[in-house]
Motif scaffolding. Structure first.
Motif, PDB file in Angstrom:
ATOM      1  N   HIS A  58      24.752  74.982  63.404  1.00 28.56           N
ATOM      2  CA  HIS A  58      24.741  75.962  64.485  1.00 28.56           C
ATOM      3  C   HIS A  58      24.068  77.232  63.974  1.00 28.56           C
ATOM      4  O   HIS A  58      23.996  77.459  62.762  1.00 28.56           O
ATOM      5  N   PRO A  59      23.576  78.099  64.866  1.00 28.31           N
ATOM      6  CA  PRO A  59      22.708  79.207  64.443  1.00 28.31           C
ATOM      7  C   PRO A  59      23.400  80.343  63.704  1.00 28.31           C
ATOM      8  O   PRO A  59      22.724  81.210  63.156  1.00 28.31           O
ATOM      9  N   HIS A  60      24.738  80.400  63.713  1.00 29.62           N
ATOM     10  CA  HIS A  60      25.443  81.524  63.095  1.00 29.62           C
ATOM     11  C   HIS A  60      25.036  82.854  63.743  1.00 29.62           C
ATOM     12  O   HIS A  60      24.967  83.883  63.081  1.00 29.62           O
ATOM     13  N   GLN A  61      24.765  82.825  65.018  1.00 33.96           N
ATOM     14  CA  GLN A  61      24.447  84.035  65.779  1.00 33.96           C
ATOM     15  C   GLN A  61      24.689  83.713  67.246  1.00 33.96           C
ATOM     16  O   GLN A  61      23.985  82.896  67.842  1.00 33.96           O
ATOM     17  N   VAL A  62      25.685  84.349  67.855  1.00 38.23           N
ATOM     18  CA  VAL A  62      26.170  83.895  69.143  1.00 38.23           C
ATOM     19  C   VAL A  62      25.125  84.054  70.246  1.00 38.23           C
ATOM     20  O   VAL A  62      24.985  83.165  71.105  1.00 38.23           O
ATOM     21  N   ILE A  63      24.370  85.145  70.254  1.00 41.66           N
ATOM     22  CA  ILE A  63      23.398  85.349  71.330  1.00 41.66           C
ATOM     23  C   ILE A  63      22.282  84.321  71.250  1.00 41.66           C
ATOM     24  O   ILE A  63      21.872  83.740  72.261  1.00 41.66           O
ATOM     25  N   LEU A  64      21.799  84.066  70.032  1.00 38.08           N
ATOM     26  CA  LEU A  64      20.763  83.053  69.864  1.00 38.08           C
ATOM     27  C   LEU A  64      21.283  81.669  70.236  1.00 38.08           C
ATOM     28  O   LEU A  64      20.543  80.850  70.804  1.00 38.08           O
ATOM     29  N   GLN A  65      22.547  81.394  69.926  1.00 41.05           N
ATOM     30  CA  GLN A  65      23.093  80.089  70.292  1.00 41.05           C
ATOM     31  C   GLN A  65      23.210  79.952  71.804  1.00 41.05           C
ATOM     32  O   GLN A  65      22.888  78.904  72.373  1.00 41.05           O
ATOM     33  N   TRP A  66      23.681  80.992  72.458  1.00 43.65           N
ATOM     34  CA  TRP A  66      23.784  80.942  73.920  1.00 43.65           C
ATOM     35  C   TRP A  66      22.418  80.737  74.565  1.00 43.65           C
ATOM     36  O   TRP A  66      22.264  79.898  75.450  1.00 43.65           O
ATOM     37  N   VAL A  67      21.421  81.513  74.158  1.00 43.39           N
ATOM     38  CA  VAL A  67      20.123  81.431  74.809  1.00 43.39           C
ATOM     39  C   VAL A  67      19.431  80.109  74.497  1.00 43.39           C
ATOM     40  O   VAL A  67      18.672  79.579  75.322  1.00 43.39           O
ATOM     41  N   ALA A  68      19.718  79.523  73.320  1.00 45.86           N
ATOM     42  CA  ALA A  68      19.121  78.238  72.971  1.00 45.86           C
ATOM     43  C   ALA A  68      19.800  77.087  73.691  1.00 45.86           C
ATOM     44  O   ALA A  68      19.137  76.144  74.122  1.00 45.86           O
ATOM     45  N   GLU A  69      21.119  77.136  73.828  1.00 49.89           N
ATOM     46  CA  GLU A  69      21.867  76.009  74.387  1.00 49.89           C
ATOM     47  C   GLU A  69      22.163  76.159  75.880  1.00 49.89           C
ATOM     48  O   GLU A  69      22.287  75.153  76.585  1.00 49.89           O
ATOM     49  N   TRP A  70      22.304  77.396  76.360  1.00 45.27           N
ATOM     50  CA  TRP A  70      22.670  77.610  77.754  1.00 45.27           C
ATOM     51  C   TRP A  70      21.552  78.210  78.590  1.00 45.27           C
ATOM     52  O   TRP A  70      21.631  78.207  79.818  1.00 45.27           O
ATOM     53  N   GLY A  71      20.542  78.786  77.944  1.00 45.64           N
ATOM     54  CA  GLY A  71      19.441  79.384  78.679  1.00 45.64           C
ATOM     55  C   GLY A  71      19.606  80.888  78.865  1.00 45.64           C
ATOM     56  O   GLY A  71      20.685  81.448  78.667  1.00 45.64           O
ATOM     57  N   THR A  72      18.517  81.540  79.280  1.00 42.85           N
ATOM     58  CA  THR A  72      18.502  82.995  79.412  1.00 42.85           C
ATOM     59  C   THR A  72      19.413  83.511  80.526  1.00 42.85           C
ATOM     60  O   THR A  72      20.158  84.474  80.310  1.00 42.85           O
ATOM     61  N   PRO A  73      19.398  82.943  81.737  1.00 41.62           N
ATOM     62  CA  PRO A  73      20.273  83.482  82.791  1.00 41.62           C
ATOM     63  C   PRO A  73      21.750  83.449  82.410  1.00 41.62           C
ATOM     64  O   PRO A  73      22.470  84.446  82.608  1.00 41.62           O
ATOM     65  N   ALA A  74      22.230  82.341  81.874  1.00 40.93           N
ATOM     66  CA  ALA A  74      23.642  82.248  81.488  1.00 40.93           C
ATOM     67  C   ALA A  74      23.973  83.236  80.378  1.00 40.93           C
ATOM     68  O   ALA A  74      25.051  83.841  80.368  1.00 40.93           O
ATOM     69  N   THR A  75      23.035  83.418  79.437  1.00 38.96           N
ATOM     70  CA  THR A  75      23.259  84.360  78.344  1.00 38.96           C
ATOM     71  C   THR A  75      23.367  85.786  78.865  1.00 38.96           C
ATOM     72  O   THR A  75      24.236  86.554  78.445  1.00 38.96           O
ATOM     73  N   LEU A  76      22.488  86.168  79.802  1.00 32.95           N
ATOM     74  CA  LEU A  76      22.541  87.513  80.361  1.00 32.95           C
ATOM     75  C   LEU A  76      23.845  87.744  81.115  1.00 32.95           C
ATOM     76  O   LEU A  76      24.443  88.834  81.031  1.00 32.95           O
ATOM     77  N   MET A  77      24.316  86.742  81.832  1.00 36.65           N
ATOM     78  CA  MET A  77      25.580  86.887  82.549  1.00 36.65           C
ATOM     79  C   MET A  77      26.740  87.055  81.568  1.00 36.65           C
ATOM     80  O   MET A  77      27.628  87.899  81.771  1.00 36.65           O
ATOM     81  N   ALA A  78      26.735  86.260  80.493  1.00 37.60           N
ATOM     82  CA  ALA A  78      27.798  86.375  79.501  1.00 37.60           C
ATOM     83  C   ALA A  78      27.772  87.739  78.812  1.00 37.60           C
ATOM     84  O   ALA A  78      28.818  88.360  78.584  1.00 37.60           O
ATOM     85  N   LEU A  79      26.576  88.224  78.486  1.00 35.02           N
ATOM     86  CA  LEU A  79      26.452  89.530  77.832  1.00 35.02           C
ATOM     87  C   LEU A  79      26.920  90.655  78.754  1.00 35.02           C
ATOM     88  O   LEU A  79      27.641  91.563  78.316  1.00 35.02           O
ATOM     89  N   CYS A  80      26.523  90.609  80.006  1.00 34.61           N
ATOM     90  CA  CYS A  80      26.950  91.641  80.953  1.00 34.61           C
ATOM     91  C   CYS A  80      28.464  91.642  81.121  1.00 34.61           C
ATOM     92  O   CYS A  80      29.105  92.706  81.153  1.00 34.61           O
ATOM     93  N   LEU A  81      29.043  90.459  81.204  1.00 36.35           N
ATOM     94  CA  LEU A  81      30.491  90.365  81.349  1.00 36.35           C
ATOM     95  C   LEU A  81      31.200  90.897  80.110  1.00 36.35           C
ATOM     96  O   LEU A  81      32.197  91.626  80.204  1.00 36.35           O
ATOM     97  N   GLY A  82      30.665  90.561  78.923  1.00 38.35           N
ATOM     98  CA  GLY A  82      31.278  91.037  77.681  1.00 38.35           C
ATOM     99  C   GLY A  82      31.173  92.542  77.530  1.00 38.35           C
ATOM    100  O   GLY A  82      32.150  93.212  77.149  1.00 38.35           O
ATOM    101  N   VAL A  83      29.995  93.107  77.822  1.00 38.44           N
ATOM    102  CA  VAL A  83      29.808  94.558  77.716  1.00 38.44           C
ATOM    103  C   VAL A  83      30.709  95.286  78.699  1.00 38.44           C
ATOM    104  O   VAL A  83      31.355  96.291  78.361  1.00 38.44           O
ATOM    105  N   TRP A  84      30.786  94.785  79.924  1.00 36.83           N
ATOM    106  CA  TRP A  84      31.643  95.416  80.930  1.00 36.83           C
ATOM    107  C   TRP A  84      33.104  95.377  80.497  1.00 36.83           C
ATOM    108  O   TRP A  84      33.826  96.379  80.607  1.00 36.83           O
ATOM    109  N   GLY A  85      33.563  94.231  79.981  1.00 42.40           N
ATOM    110  CA  GLY A  85      34.956  94.113  79.558  1.00 42.40           C
ATOM    111  C   GLY A  85      35.292  95.038  78.400  1.00 42.40           C
ATOM    112  O   GLY A  85      36.347  95.704  78.410  1.00 42.40           O
ATOM    113  N   MET A  86      34.427  95.111  77.390  1.00 40.65           N
ATOM    114  CA  MET A  86      34.694  95.975  76.245  1.00 40.65           C
ATOM    115  C   MET A  86      34.629  97.449  76.642  1.00 40.65           C
ATOM    116  O   MET A  86      35.421  98.271  76.152  1.00 40.65           O
TER     117      MET A  86
END
Length: 263
Positions: free
Chosen positions: A109-137
């Protein structure tokens, strides 16, 4: 060097970085930072006592592995591989857990969560996950700045922030152990920071009905499949000559062949 091991320096800096953010944004939480610092110092003292001072006193030479590193430990290769996958499959990615299907000599595995998300789930899903995480924190930080000192909320924010920082160089979102703790921490944070309203009766009925197939599927797995896992593992290794791989992602395919050859 084995990038599967967490760098000691990163592990040490992670809680320090999250505590520094809390002190800058909500300085009233300084007591929690002091407690965390004292706990870290006690851990260092105990490690020194148990693995250095006492063995030296008993004339024992402990065989300790030093995982303190100054390099990326091969991460640049697996990061580049994840980036190439992301460019080739920008919308849907290569599929969850399918990074491991392409063999590389460093890690599964890539040992980097954003790169893993964008590689395995694609850019739209990664952006949604990042926005949700930033908003929550950010929402959690705003709660820390309001009202009375709340050590539980601060501890939850520190724990989640530390995990997110560590996830930039390690497999926090890959290992089932850390994933489970993240789910628990995030669930506690949502319950602590949200203002729940009475649930409509239709919604309660919907989720109770939805729970029925989940219970049936999990029950089938526990009753019919879990008891044969050791035999399935042996049959799979015998057929494919894989040996005891350290992680199930390393074999690159899910599920493995069962004893009867149809699983």
């Amino acid at each position: 060097m084995d990038s599967g091991k967490t760098d000691q320096a990163t592990t040490t800096l992670t809680p320090g970085a999250s505590a520094a953010v809390v002190l800058m944004v909500a300085p009233r939480q300084w007591r929690l930072a002091v407690v965390q610092t004292c706990a870290g110092l006690i851990g260092v003292l105990l490690f020194t006592l148990l693995f250095h001072l006492i063995p030296a006193w008993l004339d024992i030479s402990p065989d300790l592995r030093d995982s303190l590193r100054t390099s990326l430990s091969g991460r640049e290769s697996i990061w580049l591989l994840a980036w190439e996958m992301a460019k080739e499959n920008p919308w849907l990615g290569v599929g969850p857990m399918h990074y491991a299907a392409t063999y590389n000599p460093v890690a599964a595995h890539p040992h980097q969560v954003i790169l893993q998300w964008v590689a395995e789930w694609g850019t739209p899903a990664t952006l949604m996950a990042l926005c949700l995480g930033v908003w929550g924190m950010w929402f959690g930080l705003s709660r820390l700045r309001q009202g009375e000192v709340d050590n539980i909320s601060a501890a939850l924010w520190l724990s989640i922030a530390g995990a997110l920082i560590l996830a930039q160089v390690d497999g926090v979102f890959v290992m089932p152990y850390t994933e489970t703790w993240l789910a628990i921490l995030i669930g506690l944070a949502i319950a602590k920071w949200s203002n729940p309203k009475p649930t409509p009766s239709a919604q309660r009925v919907f989720f109770r009905v939805l729970a029925i197939p989940v219970i049936l599927i999990l029950g089938n797995v526990l009753i019919n499949e879990a008891p044969t896992v050791p035999e399935d593992s042996e049959a799979h290794m015998s057929k494919h000559h894989t040996g005891w791989t350290p992680r199930f992602w390393a074999q690159g395919w899910i599920p493995m062949d069962g004893v009867d050859g149809v699983k």
